[in-house]
Each structure stands twice: as structure tokens, then as C-alpha cells.
Design an enzyme around this catalytic site. Structure first.
Site, PDB file in Angstrom:
ATOM      1  N   GLY A   1      52.149  38.199   1.028  1.00 49.27           N
ATOM      2  CA  GLY A   1      52.602  36.838   1.308  1.00 49.27           C
ATOM      3  C   GLY A   1      52.471  36.536   2.792  1.00 49.27           C
ATOM      4  O   GLY A   1      52.521  37.452   3.627  1.00 49.27           O
TER       5      GLY A   1
ATOM      6  N   TYR B   1      56.669  41.272  11.249  1.00 50.30           N
ATOM      7  CA  TYR B   1      56.694  40.847   9.839  1.00 50.30           C
ATOM      8  C   TYR B   1      55.814  41.775   9.001  1.00 50.30           C
ATOM      9  O   TYR B   1      56.191  42.197   7.904  1.00 50.30           O
ATOM     10  CB  TYR B   1      56.196  39.396   9.723  1.00 50.30           C
ATOM     11  CG  TYR B   1      55.872  39.006   8.308  1.00 50.30           C
ATOM     12  CD1 TYR B   1      56.881  38.924   7.345  1.00 50.30           C
ATOM     13  CD2 TYR B   1      54.553  38.767   7.910  1.00 50.30           C
ATOM     14  CE1 TYR B   1      56.576  38.605   6.028  1.00 50.30           C
ATOM     15  CE2 TYR B   1      54.249  38.445   6.605  1.00 50.30           C
ATOM     16  CZ  TYR B   1      55.263  38.368   5.669  1.00 50.30           C
ATOM     17  OH  TYR B   1      54.968  38.068   4.364  1.00 50.30           O
TER      18      TYR B   1
ATOM     19  N   HIS C   1      57.254  48.542  -2.975  1.00 53.00           N
ATOM     20  CA  HIS C   1      57.014  47.357  -2.140  1.00 53.00           C
ATOM     21  C   HIS C   1      56.834  47.769  -0.674  1.00 53.00           C
ATOM     22  O   HIS C   1      57.226  47.039   0.242  1.00 53.00           O
ATOM     23  CB  HIS C   1      58.184  46.373  -2.295  1.00 53.00           C
ATOM     24  CG  HIS C   1      57.777  44.924  -2.253  1.00 53.00           C
ATOM     25  ND1 HIS C   1      57.682  44.147  -3.383  1.00 53.00           N
ATOM     26  CD2 HIS C   1      57.446  44.104  -1.213  1.00 53.00           C
ATOM     27  CE1 HIS C   1      57.323  42.915  -3.030  1.00 53.00           C
ATOM     28  NE2 HIS C   1      57.169  42.862  -1.725  1.00 53.00           N
TER      29      HIS C   1
HETATM   30  C1  LIG Z   1      53.440  41.574   5.004  1.00 50.41           C
HETATM   31  C2  LIG Z   1      53.609  41.933   3.560  1.00 50.41           C
HETATM   32  C3  LIG Z   1      53.771  40.937   2.602  1.00 50.41           C
HETATM   33  C4  LIG Z   1      53.894  41.274   1.260  1.00 50.41           C
HETATM   34  N1  LIG Z   1      53.984  40.274   0.318  1.00 50.41           N
HETATM   35  C5  LIG Z   1      53.988  40.604  -0.996  1.00 50.41           C
HETATM   36  C6  LIG Z   1      53.951  39.577  -1.984  1.00 50.41           C
HETATM   37  O1  LIG Z   1      53.910  38.391  -1.694  1.00 50.41           O
HETATM   38  N2  LIG Z   1      53.965  39.973  -3.292  1.00 50.41           N
HETATM   39  C7  LIG Z   1      54.003  41.299  -3.675  1.00 50.41           C
HETATM   40  O2  LIG Z   1      54.001  41.605  -4.865  1.00 50.41           O
HETATM   41  N3  LIG Z   1      54.033  42.269  -2.740  1.00 50.41           N
HETATM   42  C8  LIG Z   1      54.016  41.952  -1.430  1.00 50.41           C
HETATM   43  N4  LIG Z   1      54.004  42.953  -0.500  1.00 50.41           N
HETATM   44  C9  LIG Z   1      53.975  44.358  -0.926  1.00 50.41           C
HETATM   45  C10 LIG Z   1      52.539  44.831  -1.080  1.00 50.41           C
HETATM   46  O3  LIG Z   1      51.914  44.176  -2.167  1.00 50.41           O
HETATM   47  C11 LIG Z   1      52.478  46.339  -1.342  1.00 50.41           C
HETATM   48  O4  LIG Z   1      53.297  46.672  -2.425  1.00 50.41           O
HETATM   49  C12 LIG Z   1      52.897  47.147  -0.112  1.00 50.41           C
HETATM   50  O5  LIG Z   1      52.405  46.552   1.069  1.00 50.41           O
HETATM   51  C13 LIG Z   1      52.376  48.558  -0.242  1.00 50.41           C
HETATM   52  O6  LIG Z   1      52.784  49.346   0.820  1.00 50.41           O
HETATM   53  P1  LIG Z   1      51.877  49.628   2.147  1.00 50.41           P
HETATM   54  O7  LIG Z   1      52.006  48.393   2.967  1.00 50.41           O
HETATM   55  O8  LIG Z   1      52.534  50.794   2.748  1.00 50.41           O
HETATM   56  O9  LIG Z   1      50.452  49.846   1.685  1.00 50.41           O
HETATM   57  C14 LIG Z   1      53.884  42.634   0.869  1.00 50.41           C
HETATM   58  C15 LIG Z   1      53.717  43.624   1.825  1.00 50.41           C
HETATM   59  C16 LIG Z   1      53.571  43.295   3.150  1.00 50.41           C
HETATM   60  C17 LIG Z   1      53.346  44.403   4.155  1.00 50.41           C
END
Ligand SMILES: Cc1cc2nc3c(=O)[nH]c(=O)nc-3n(C[C@H](O)[C@H](O)[C@H](O)COP(=O)(O)O)c2cc1C
Length: 384
Positions: free
Chosen positions: A78, A23, A272
């Protein structure tokens, strides 16, 4: 001793069940978007300058009228407590103690009130717009007191994440035989989960009073996800939220300019983390063009693919004012709990200091496009 983020990631993979690791680690489709984010960072190379006195490197950065100890913060995640029970609070505290901002997601597994209690000065809130307007209204009211509200706009439709489908990820977890065997192989995670209880959507469960179990709540969540967010909605939100408003999830220069004109205080250039649109361009690739379009003064944050202090510096060089890390912080917490996040921050700080010195720069605001070189030539972002 944790030597690198990859080291933490490998440790995380051993320490938590596959359903939780996948996940966190996975992305949309065949994950080409996740790989492209990394490739964009690898393609951007530094062009160091020599013979500059770099005895006193200062890695702090200004954003929203205050000085942060380092030029990065924590992106909203999340279901964080699925990765490790209590992860949200652990990351929040480690960020607070390091002088960095932490962003709680609407889909977070810790209540906004709890997070604000832990870190009143350094916690931000990220809003997912719900189908029912009264829910957004109430979430915004509960977020008051947070200085900064993010609205995430790159989830107009759910993404397909094959690893989650293959693992049967659901809330509550309904272990298949394979999942049960896997969970049994991770007794520390399982014991912590039994103590803490299964993760809950702590910010939204109150809006579904009829949902008496986590499964009904998950169904409610799915029913509330909404593709109706548009520019008129942003206008409404701008009128409603008096604090700083940040639009998260833009990649097109025109969209960033329009968000600025609509009164956004900043934009997070993001795809994202490759979790939504697999074939999306990398956010780092778009950053110089966005900086040129939006001008030198509008605050830009960047996320998606940041895995080291050097990557943080690359984002600043390419035109960002500030950087967010998503998976990196969660690998750290999965690998070694709150201490792991503290180690990660120390590691990134050491890397940022070292890279800045080698570039011949002592202040983060002086990290400009002249210090970068990509396959395609100099990266000009026309910063002053
Ligand atoms: C497990 C997970 C859950 C995420 N949940 C959200 C969320 O609830 N809301 C949101 O705006 N972005 C969410 N994101 C995106 C992150 O805020 C962010 O944009 C992203 O992780 C950046 O990329 P990186 O993981 O390569 O640093 C999520 C990312 C991951 C890995």
C-alpha cells in the site's frame, strides 16, 4: 553497481525522506517481529549435497498452472508511490519483463485498470475487505481478468507503528518544520513528487465521491477498515470469485488446512513483514509444520523477511512452492528506480542459481527439507 540488498537499503535511506523510508522499513511496536523474521532465516542453515552434476541449474518454478522465470514474485504494497513517485508501475513493469508476478494492493496508489494495462498476464490483485459490501463487490468486478485474487486476513485491527506516529505520517503529507527540512534535503524525490502529485488511493477514491481532498479520503479509508472478515466471508468470496483465490496472512497450521478445505487455491504464510502483530512467530518458523499439516500438494507461498536469493531458496527448502518479496523490491525502487528493481531481480537470480548449485540441486521442485538444518535439528517438512 548494487552489490547487495543491504547496499540498496542504505542507498534508499539516503535518497528518500525519512517519513517515506520509515513507512517502508518500519514495523509494529519495537519491531521485534521484523527482527525475528530475519533471525528465523539466519537460524535455518543449509546441508549441501555433493558430487551431483549441477551444470544446468533451472531456477524457474510452477505455480497456478504456469511457469515463472524465478520462484518469487512481488507482494502487495500500500502507498507505494509515497516511497517513490511512480513506484507501483516501475515495479510492475520490471516484474513483467522478468517473467514474475506483481500483486497490486487495494491500498495501492495506482489504479487496477492501469496495472492490468501494463501487465495483463502477470498482475494479481490483493483485496482488503471494506465495511461496505458494495465496495468489495465492485473491487472484485474490477479485478476480473486478473488470474489471481489475494484476500489479506491478518489486518483485523490497525497496527501501531511508532516510527510513522513520530514522523506524523498522514495523507496528504502535512509537513512539520522537521519534515519540511527533511524533504528539502531530498530534491530529486521532491521534484518527482511535485511532477507526479501526492500519492492517492487510486483504487478506492471513487467510492468516496464526497471526499474532495486526500485528507477526507484518508478518513474514508479508515472508516472502511473492517474487522468483520471471518470464515463465512471467505465462503462468500470463494463463491463470488471464479479465478484463483489466495488467502494471505495465515500462520496456524489449522487455519491453513481450513482455508484449503474452504476452497482456497493457495495460502501465503505471512506475518505481514512484522508490521501487524509485533510478537508474532516468524512465518518461516511455522512453514515446515504447515507443510506437514496441509500435505505435499497444496500450494504454499511465503513472505516476511526475505532479503536475498539464498532466503528464497531457504523458504523453498522449508516447504514453500513460491516466495513473495515486499520491502526488498521497494528498497530497490527507492534506491535506483525501475533499473534498481531490474538489478535486484538479477541479483536474486544469480544468488538462487549459485545456492542451488552448491546444494547439488538443479530444479526448484527438488529443493526439499533434507537440505536444511536448523538449531533444533533437521527440518522435516515431509515433502515427497
Ligand atoms: C510498505 C508496506 C506496505 C504494505 N502494504 C500491504 C498491503 O496493502 N496489503 C497487504 O496485503 N500487505 C501489505 N504489506 C505486506 C507485504 O505484502 C508483505 O506481506 C511483507 O512486506 C513481507 O515482508 P518483507 O517486507 O519482509 O518482504 C505491506 C508491506 C510493506 C513493507
Amino acid at each position: 553497481m548494487l552489490l547487495s540488498l543491504e547496499h540498496m537499503r542504505r542507498r534508499a535511506r539516503r535518497r528518500i525522506p525519512r517519513v517515506a523510508f520509515d513507512y517502508l522499513d518500519g514495523g509494529a511496536g519495537d519491531e521485534a517481529g521484523v527482527r525475528e523474521n530475519r533471525a528465523a532465516f539466519d537460524r535455518l542453515r543449509f546441508l549441501p549435497r555433493a558430487l551431483r552434476n549441477v551444470d544446468a541449474v533451472d531456477p524457474s518454478a510452477t505455480l497456478f498452472g504456469r511457469r515463472w522465470a524465478l520462484p518469487f514474485g512481488i507482494a502487495p504494497i500500500g502507498l507505494g508511490n509515497l516511497v517513490w513517485p511512480g513506484a507501483d508501475a516501475m515495479v510492475c513493469r520490471a516484474a513483467r519483463d522478468a517473467g514474475l508476478p506483481y500483486t497490486l494492493s487495494t491500498a495501492g496508489t495506482t489504479a487496477i485498470e492501469t496495472i492490468r494495462g501494463l501487465a495483463p498476464e502477470t498482475s494479481w490483485f490483493q483485496l482488503y475487505v471494506a465495511r461496505e459490501q458494495t465496495i468489495a463487490e465492485d473491487l472484485i468486478a474490477r479485478a476480473e481478468g486478473c488470474e489471481v485474487l489475494f484476500v489479506t486476513v491478518d489486518v483485523p485491527a490497525p497496527a501501531r507503528r511508532p516510527r510513522d506516529i513520530a514522523n506524523g505520517l498522514s495523507l496528504p503529507l502535512k509537513p512539520s518544520l522537521r519534515m519540511a527540512a527533511d524533504i528539502a534535503c531530498h530534491p530529486r524525490w521532491t521534484a518527482a513528487m511535485l511532477r507526479a502529485g501526492q500519492p492517492r488511493f487510486a483504487n478506492i477514491e471513487r467510492y468516496a465521491p464526497g471526499a474532495t481532498n486526500a485528507q477526507a479520503l484518508a478518513a474514508f479509508m479508515a472508516s472502511q477498515s473492517s474487522g468483520r472478515v471471518d470464515w463465512a466471508y471467505l465462503d462468500w468470496l470463494r463463491g463470488r470469485w471464479l479465478g484463483r483465490l489466495v488467502v494471505k496472512g495465515l500462520l496456524a497450521p489449522e487455519d491453513v488446512c481450513r482455508a484449503r478445505d474452504a476452497g482456497a487455491d493457495a495460502v501465503v504464510v505471512s506475518n505481514h513483514g512484522g508490521r501487524q502483530l509485533e510478537a508474532s512467530v516468524a512465518s518461516l518458523t511455522m512453514l515446515p509444520e504447515i507443510r506437514r499439516a496441509v500435505g505435499p500438494d497444496f500450494p504454499l507461498l511465503l513472505d516476511s523477511g526475505v532479503r536475498s536469493g539464498a532466503d528464497v531458496v531457504k523458504a523453498l527448502v522449508a516447504g514453500a512452492d513460491f516466495v513473495l518479496i515486499g520491502r526488498a523490491a521497494m528498497y530497490a525502487v527507492a534506491a535506483a528506480g525501475e533499473a534498481g528493481v531490474r538489478d535486484l531481480v538479477r541479483l536474486f537470480e544469480a544468488e538462487i542459481r549459485s545456492v542451488m548449485a552448491q546444494l547439488g540441486v538443479t530444479r526448484t521442485q527438488d529443493l526439499d527439507a533434507g537440505l536444511a538444518y536448523s538449531d533444533f535439528g533437521a527440518v522435516s517438512s515431509s515433502r515427497p
